[in-house]
Scaffold this active site. Structure first.
Site, PDB file in Angstrom:
ATOM      1  N   GLY A 150       0.793  -1.228   0.000  1.00 28.31           N
ATOM      2  CA  GLY A 150       0.000   0.000   0.000  1.00 28.31           C
ATOM      3  C   GLY A 150       0.821   1.272   0.000  1.00 28.31           C
ATOM      4  O   GLY A 150       1.977   1.291   0.430  1.00 28.31           O
ATOM      5  N   ASN A 153      -1.395   7.235   1.386  1.00 26.16           N
ATOM      6  CA  ASN A 153      -2.481   8.233   1.395  1.00 26.16           C
ATOM      7  C   ASN A 153      -3.812   7.678   1.915  1.00 26.16           C
ATOM      8  O   ASN A 153      -4.592   8.412   2.513  1.00 26.16           O
ATOM      9  CB  ASN A 153      -2.642   8.861   0.002  1.00 26.16           C
ATOM     10  CG  ASN A 153      -2.866   7.844  -1.084  1.00 26.16           C
ATOM     11  OD1 ASN A 153      -2.680   6.640  -0.869  1.00 26.16           O
ATOM     12  ND2 ASN A 153      -3.261   8.306  -2.243  1.00 26.16           N
ATOM     13  N   PRO A 177       1.774  -2.323   4.570  1.00 24.24           N
ATOM     14  CA  PRO A 177       1.444  -0.904   4.383  1.00 24.24           C
ATOM     15  C   PRO A 177       2.718  -0.095   4.139  1.00 24.24           C
ATOM     16  O   PRO A 177       3.819  -0.592   4.340  1.00 24.24           O
ATOM     17  CB  PRO A 177       0.812  -0.508   5.725  1.00 24.24           C
ATOM     18  CG  PRO A 177       1.229  -1.537   6.714  1.00 24.24           C
ATOM     19  CD  PRO A 177       1.695  -2.758   5.965  1.00 24.24           C
ATOM     20  N   GLU A 179       5.585   2.335   5.133  1.00 18.27           N
ATOM     21  CA  GLU A 179       6.175   2.495   6.477  1.00 18.27           C
ATOM     22  C   GLU A 179       5.842   3.864   7.073  1.00 18.27           C
ATOM     23  O   GLU A 179       6.006   4.077   8.271  1.00 18.27           O
ATOM     24  CB  GLU A 179       7.685   2.257   6.434  1.00 18.27           C
ATOM     25  CG  GLU A 179       8.448   3.165   5.517  1.00 18.27           C
ATOM     26  CD  GLU A 179       9.890   2.700   5.309  1.00 18.27           C
ATOM     27  OE1 GLU A 179      10.468   2.101   6.223  1.00 18.27           O
ATOM     28  OE2 GLU A 179      10.424   2.939   4.210  1.00 18.27           O
ATOM     29  N   THR A 232       7.933   2.849  -8.613  1.00 24.03           N
ATOM     30  CA  THR A 232       7.895   1.619  -7.808  1.00 24.03           C
ATOM     31  C   THR A 232       7.175   0.517  -8.591  1.00 24.03           C
ATOM     32  O   THR A 232       7.562  -0.649  -8.546  1.00 24.03           O
ATOM     33  CB  THR A 232       7.196   1.879  -6.469  1.00 24.03           C
ATOM     34  OG1 THR A 232       7.916   2.898  -5.788  1.00 24.03           O
ATOM     35  CG2 THR A 232       7.155   0.637  -5.600  1.00 24.03           C
ATOM     36  N   GLU A 250      -1.710  -0.212  -9.390  1.00 23.27           N
ATOM     37  CA  GLU A 250      -2.477   1.033  -9.252  1.00 23.27           C
ATOM     38  C   GLU A 250      -1.469   2.139  -8.999  1.00 23.27           C
ATOM     39  O   GLU A 250      -0.976   2.300  -7.874  1.00 23.27           O
ATOM     40  CB  GLU A 250      -3.438   0.932  -8.059  1.00 23.27           C
ATOM     41  CG  GLU A 250      -4.516  -0.111  -8.207  1.00 23.27           C
ATOM     42  CD  GLU A 250      -5.503   0.229  -9.291  1.00 23.27           C
ATOM     43  OE1 GLU A 250      -5.445   1.344  -9.860  1.00 23.27           O
ATOM     44  OE2 GLU A 250      -6.348  -0.628  -9.592  1.00 23.27           O
ATOM     45  N   CYS A 284      -4.178   9.815  -6.006  1.00 25.12           N
ATOM     46  CA  CYS A 284      -3.600   9.469  -7.309  1.00 25.12           C
ATOM     47  C   CYS A 284      -4.457   9.909  -8.475  1.00 25.12           C
ATOM     48  O   CYS A 284      -3.958  10.269  -9.527  1.00 25.12           O
ATOM     49  CB  CYS A 284      -3.397   7.969  -7.362  1.00 25.12           C
ATOM     50  SG  CYS A 284      -4.888   7.085  -6.924  1.00 25.12           S
ATOM     51  N   GLU A 457      -9.194  -2.448  -9.453  1.00 23.42           N
ATOM     52  CA  GLU A 457      -9.656  -2.697  -8.100  1.00 23.42           C
ATOM     53  C   GLU A 457     -11.164  -2.472  -8.104  1.00 23.42           C
ATOM     54  O   GLU A 457     -11.711  -1.793  -8.969  1.00 23.42           O
ATOM     55  CB  GLU A 457      -8.959  -1.772  -7.115  1.00 23.42           C
ATOM     56  CG  GLU A 457      -7.452  -2.004  -7.155  1.00 23.42           C
ATOM     57  CD  GLU A 457      -6.747  -1.714  -5.853  1.00 23.42           C
ATOM     58  OE1 GLU A 457      -6.505  -2.649  -5.088  1.00 23.42           O
ATOM     59  OE2 GLU A 457      -6.429  -0.541  -5.634  1.00 23.42           O
TER      60      GLU A 457
HETATM   61  P1  NDP Z   1       5.768   4.471  -3.370  1.00 29.18           P
HETATM   62  O1  NDP Z   1       5.719   4.022  -4.754  1.00 29.18           O
HETATM   63  O2  NDP Z   1       6.987   5.115  -2.867  1.00 29.18           O
HETATM   64  O3  NDP Z   1       5.496   3.233  -2.377  1.00 29.18           O
HETATM   65  C1  NDP Z   1       4.363   2.423  -2.479  1.00 29.18           C
HETATM   66  C2  NDP Z   1       4.572   1.171  -1.656  1.00 29.18           C
HETATM   67  O4  NDP Z   1       5.531   0.332  -2.291  1.00 29.18           O
HETATM   68  C3  NDP Z   1       5.124   1.428  -0.244  1.00 29.18           C
HETATM   69  O5  NDP Z   1       4.546   0.509   0.648  1.00 29.18           O
HETATM   70  C4  NDP Z   1       6.590   1.185  -0.434  1.00 29.18           C
HETATM   71  O6  NDP Z   1       7.279   0.899   0.753  1.00 29.18           O
HETATM   72  C5  NDP Z   1       6.568   0.003  -1.376  1.00 29.18           C
HETATM   73  N1  NDP Z   1       7.785  -0.216  -2.142  1.00 29.18           N
HETATM   74  C6  NDP Z   1       8.735   0.678  -2.513  1.00 29.18           C
HETATM   75  N2  NDP Z   1       9.695   0.074  -3.244  1.00 29.18           N
HETATM   76  C7  NDP Z   1       9.368  -1.232  -3.336  1.00 29.18           C
HETATM   77  C8  NDP Z   1       9.966  -2.377  -3.960  1.00 29.18           C
HETATM   78  N3  NDP Z   1      11.098  -2.283  -4.659  1.00 29.18           N
HETATM   79  N4  NDP Z   1       9.348  -3.570  -3.858  1.00 29.18           N
HETATM   80  C9  NDP Z   1       8.185  -3.684  -3.175  1.00 29.18           C
HETATM   81  N5  NDP Z   1       7.579  -2.646  -2.553  1.00 29.18           N
HETATM   82  C10 NDP Z   1       8.152  -1.423  -2.640  1.00 29.18           C
HETATM   83  O7  NDP Z   1       4.472   5.372  -3.196  1.00 29.18           O
HETATM   84  P2  NDP Z   1       4.038   6.280  -1.976  1.00 29.18           P
HETATM   85  O8  NDP Z   1       3.772   5.472  -0.765  1.00 29.18           O
HETATM   86  O9  NDP Z   1       5.014   7.395  -1.904  1.00 29.18           O
HETATM   87  O10 NDP Z   1       2.610   6.778  -2.480  1.00 29.18           O
HETATM   88  C11 NDP Z   1       2.459   7.812  -3.348  1.00 29.18           C
HETATM   89  C12 NDP Z   1       2.324   7.311  -4.764  1.00 29.18           C
HETATM   90  O11 NDP Z   1       1.307   6.305  -4.871  1.00 29.18           O
HETATM   91  C13 NDP Z   1       1.890   8.407  -5.687  1.00 29.18           C
HETATM   92  O12 NDP Z   1       2.705   8.421  -6.825  1.00 29.18           O
HETATM   93  C14 NDP Z   1       0.470   8.070  -6.079  1.00 29.18           C
HETATM   94  O13 NDP Z   1       0.100   8.503  -7.318  1.00 29.18           O
HETATM   95  C15 NDP Z   1       0.425   6.604  -5.960  1.00 29.18           C
HETATM   96  N6  NDP Z   1      -0.917   6.164  -5.628  1.00 29.18           N
HETATM   97  C16 NDP Z   1      -1.666   5.499  -6.567  1.00 29.18           C
HETATM   98  C17 NDP Z   1      -2.957   5.135  -6.322  1.00 29.18           C
HETATM   99  C18 NDP Z   1      -3.760   4.377  -7.321  1.00 29.18           C
HETATM  100  O14 NDP Z   1      -4.715   3.720  -6.957  1.00 29.18           O
HETATM  101  N7  NDP Z   1      -3.443   4.402  -8.575  1.00 29.18           N
HETATM  102  C19 NDP Z   1      -3.591   5.446  -5.046  1.00 29.18           C
HETATM  103  C20 NDP Z   1      -2.723   6.101  -4.115  1.00 29.18           C
HETATM  104  C21 NDP Z   1      -1.442   6.446  -4.410  1.00 29.18           C
HETATM  105  P3  NDP Z   1       7.773   2.094   1.729  1.00 29.18           P
HETATM  106  O15 NDP Z   1       7.221   3.369   1.238  1.00 29.18           O
HETATM  107  O16 NDP Z   1       7.239   1.713   3.046  1.00 29.18           O
HETATM  108  O17 NDP Z   1       9.262   2.085   1.656  1.00 29.18           O
END
Ligand code: NDP
Length: 483
Positions: A150, A153, A177, A179, A232, A250, A284, A457
């Site tokens: 996740g 947001n 989730p 972190e 990511t 997503e 997003c 979803e």
């Molecule tokens: P990130 O892409 O930074 O992180 C998303 C999740 O992926 C976090 O739990 C993160 O861990 C994890 N992650 C990061 N790198 C890896 C990896 N190499 N392998 C597996 N998991 C990984 O997004 P944000 O949390 O910063 O969220 C904001 C972004 O999400 C925005 O760009 C937004 O547009 C998008 N978003 C999209 C939505 C949609 O439905 N399309 C809805 C909501 C947000 P951690 O952060 O804990 O290190």
């Protein structure tokens, strides 16, 4: 520590579980910067325990009939609704989003999804194919152990949006989730367990990208569903591909919201506000490129400025507050960077600065005279920053709206029925809202095209994406062999 401290960092095999050897993760209240809980990232032993428990739990869960699985999800929905206020307050501490929003958009949306998929769980049907004397039919089987990852947001909603269809179809899930927001998903797991979910069917563990990657890489995992950034998404999708695993992505967006001169102007302004300022812009699907037909640009901007400047910005625990802080100091500085660079190119209508108070607040900001090539019109900002562009014709705005690598959503405000539906067909987006914005009912598929990802979803499409089709051919007569 406050009473927001959960009993332990992880929820595995039906119980809160701790391993204090993991790196500390502090949950911070973004309105004050105060630490409200301390958790620990999953160690390899915790990752192993979660996957082993999910593997064992999934077999028994899949063997139950769909109606029984559905009843568990519906009971969990009821518990979430009963506890909506406490869950909403927790979400407000975790994310900084105003209580006014979390009371209606987080646990409440999660409960809607659990109810929806609880109802669908008994209806996982295949097809039959008459073949003369013979016939064939298809079965929809669960994939097995799925991983959910996740963004920060909507931590509670995302956990439910991923868990509900996966579990309804007979899968187990290990959910990680962000972190930055570790608290909400743990409550979802505890509630599902209280509602009767067998141990291991929904596990939550904490950690960063390395923990997410360890889960995706494990051979016991059949699918990953990620909500996160496009960057990511590319990493996670390629890791999943190495193991030939299924994926739902997503990802981010830079969606157009188009206002024609025949639109109800107050509704269009309201849509633009909802599509840029809700959750301090950290959504997003936001319509961050607001295209306004030139003949109504001036009145649109006047009304928009008045409403933005009347917004109640403050402590998110106060139910009157309409705009709270951003989720973290890092995100605030990122957004302020876009704003500072934006003001050198576009005209600042209002906002454009950090608020002089504790916490990570950015004033609601509107830029006008934005052109397609500017950074603020191209990059996902994920903050309360709206860019207003102008256009002359439908053909022009359609082409400009589609000229982005992203394709998550789009909005159209117009009174012209045929134009609205014509444009809905031509816009490259997973969701198009007509005279509305950012509404995502559980029965409507949600997801992106192009760099915004793939898979859906919500709706039946999500449940089916957690299944594989098995074809069964039934021979009804003698076998006719030429030798
Ligand atoms: P990130 O892409 O930074 O992180 C998303 C999740 O992926 C976090 O739990 C993160 O861990 C994890 N992650 C990061 N790198 C890896 C990896 N190499 N392998 C597996 N998991 C990984 O997004 P944000 O949390 O910063 O969220 C904001 C972004 O999400 C925005 O760009 C937004 O547009 C998008 N978003 C999209 C939505 C949609 O439905 N399309 C809805 C909501 C947000 P951690 O952060 O804990 O290190």
């Amino acid at each position: 520590m406050t009473d927001l401290q959960p009993p332990a960092s992880h929820f595995i095999d039906g119980a809160f579980t701790e391993d204090a050897a993991g790196d500390p993760i502090d949950s911070m209240f973004p309105a004050t910067g105060e630490t409200v809980a301390r958790l620990h990232a999953a160690t390899p032993a915790i990752v192993e325990a979660a996957l082993a428990s999910a593997t064992a739990g999934q077999a028994a869960w899949a063997a139950m009939d769909g109606a029984a699985r559905g009843r568990v999800l519906c009971r969990a929905a009821g518990l979430m609704r009963d506890r909506n206020r406490a869950l909403s307050l927790l979400e407000t501490y975790d994310t900084g989003k105003p209580l006014q929003e979390t009371l209606v958009a987080d646990a409440a949306s999660g409960a809607d999804t659990l109810d929806y998929f609880g109802g669908l769980a008994a209806d996982l049907t295949g097809t039959t194919l008459p073949l003369g004397r013979d016939w064939a039919y298809t079965l929809r089987e669960p994939l097995g152990v799925c991983v959910g990852i996740g963004a920060w947001n909507y931590p509670t909603q995302i956990a439910c949006w991923k868990a509900a269809p996966a579990l309804a179809a007979g899968n187990a899930m290990v959910f990680k989730p962000s972190e930055i927001t570790p608290l909400g998903a743990l409550q979802v797991a505890a509630i599902l367990h209280e509602a009767g979910l067998p141990p291991g069917v929904f596990n939550v563990l904490q950690g960063g990208g390395d923990v997410g990657a360890a889960l995706v890489d494990d051979p016991r995992v059949a699918k990953v569903s990620l909500t996160g950034s496009a960057e990511t998404g590319r990493r996670v999708y390629s890791l999943a591909a190495q193991g030939m695993k299924q994926a739902t992505m997503e990802l981010g967006g830079k969606s157009p919201l188009i206002v024609f001169d025949d639109a109800g102007l107050d509704d269009a302004v309201a849509g633009a506000l909802l599509g840029n300022m809700y959750s301090a812009g950290q959504i997003c699907s936001n319509g961050t490129r607001v295209f306004v037909q030139r003949s109504v640009l001036a009145p649109f901007l006047d009304r928009l400025k008045a409403r933005v400047e009347a917004m109640i910005v403050g402590d998110p625990r106060d139910e009157a507050t309409q705009l709270g802080p951003l989720v973290s100091e890092t995100q605030m500085h990122r957004v302020l960077g876009f704003v500072d660079r934006g003001r050198t190119a576009a005209r600042l209508v209002t906002g454009g600065h950090r608020l002089d108070r504790p916490g990570f607040y950015v004033a609601p900001t509107v830029f006008a005279d934005v052109t397609d090539d500017m950074e603020i019109a191209r990059e996902e900002i994920f903050g309360p920053v709206m860019s207003v562009l102008s256009f002359e014709t439908e053909a022009e705005v359609t082409a400009r709206a589609n000229a982005t690598p992203y394709g998550l959503s789009a909005g159209i405000f117009t009174a012209d029925l045929t134009r609205a539906h014509r444009m809905a067909q031509r816009l490259q987006a997973g969701t198009v809202w007509i005279n509305a914005y950012n509404l995502t009912p559980a029965g409507m598929p949600f997801g992106g095209v192009k760099a915004s990802g793939f898979g859906r979803e919500n709706a039946r499409a999500a449940m089916e994406s957690y299944t594989r089709t098995k074809s069964v051919y039934v021979g009804m007569g003698p076998v006719d062999a030429p030798y």
